[in-house]
Design an enzyme around this catalytic site. Sequence first.
Site, PDB file in Angstrom:
ATOM      1  N   THR A  45     -13.258  -2.413   1.566  1.00 40.34           N
ATOM      2  CA  THR A  45     -12.644  -3.431   2.639  1.00 40.34           C
ATOM      3  C   THR A  45     -11.287  -3.944   2.008  1.00 40.34           C
ATOM      4  OG1 THR A  45     -14.074  -5.272   1.611  1.00 40.34           O
ATOM      5  CG2 THR A  45     -14.982  -3.994   3.486  1.00 40.34           C
ATOM      6  N   THR A  47      -9.282  -6.945   1.616  1.00 40.09           N
ATOM      7  CA  THR A  47      -9.182  -7.982   0.669  1.00 40.09           C
ATOM      8  C   THR A  47     -10.123  -7.335  -0.813  1.00 40.09           C
ATOM      9  OG1 THR A  47      -9.060  -9.639   2.165  1.00 40.09           O
ATOM     10  CG2 THR A  47      -9.544 -10.214  -0.226  1.00 40.09           C
ATOM     11  N   CYS A  48     -11.234  -6.767  -0.866  1.00 39.98           N
ATOM     12  CA  CYS A  48     -11.930  -6.565  -1.939  1.00 39.98           C
ATOM     13  C   CYS A  48     -11.187  -5.278  -2.670  1.00 39.98           C
ATOM     14  CB  CYS A  48     -13.192  -5.699  -1.566  1.00 39.98           C
ATOM     15  SG  CYS A  48     -14.222  -7.256  -0.678  1.00 39.98           S
ATOM     16  N   HIS A  49     -10.609  -4.483  -1.938  1.00 47.80           N
ATOM     17  CA  HIS A  49      -9.843  -3.020  -2.732  1.00 47.80           C
ATOM     18  C   HIS A  49      -8.339  -3.473  -3.001  1.00 47.80           C
ATOM     19  CE1 HIS A  49      -9.545   0.994  -2.904  1.00 47.80           C
ATOM     20  NE2 HIS A  49      -8.612   1.189  -2.287  1.00 47.80           N
TER      21      HIS A  49
END
Length: 167
Positions: A45, A47-49
């Site tokens: 996703t 923001t996570c990545h």
Amino acid sequence: MIESGSPIPSVRGKLVGADGAIDITSDAVLGTGTVVFFSVPGAFTPTCHVNHLPGFVANAAKLRAAGVDRIVCASVNDHHVMKAWAEASNGLGEIDFIADGNGELADALGLARDFSEFGMGKRFARASILFRDGKAAAVFAEDGPGVTASGAPAMLMALEAGTPQLA
């Protein structure tokens, strides 16, 4: 939500490594030494990545120099997705990945959030926890979108400030 001083819950999951995934319990992975644990809503996703995982990959050596024995990322994804993400992010070998496919660890830590309005179901809240010898020493959860309180720089600052040892 888990609080400082709370023991690590023991729930099932899969630990993802270069050779695949093995069945584990959370206390076996997180319960020995000084462990930096961070949770993300989803592998790959945006923001996570782009913002959360890369900070821990880039700062892995600094975290270890600050006394961290293990860095662990968890998400409510299956182990196939987590392995692909670990490889794509160059995190494999630097960070351990827990696939919490059923969200049992997210529930046990009090970090489960309902992302159904975004079509994602139950996920982890974005957070990081410093575990020392089986207990939470510090908990950092995000109040809103983005990565500030739970990112690698915040964890490094907490370690440098001497987050208290637990009895």
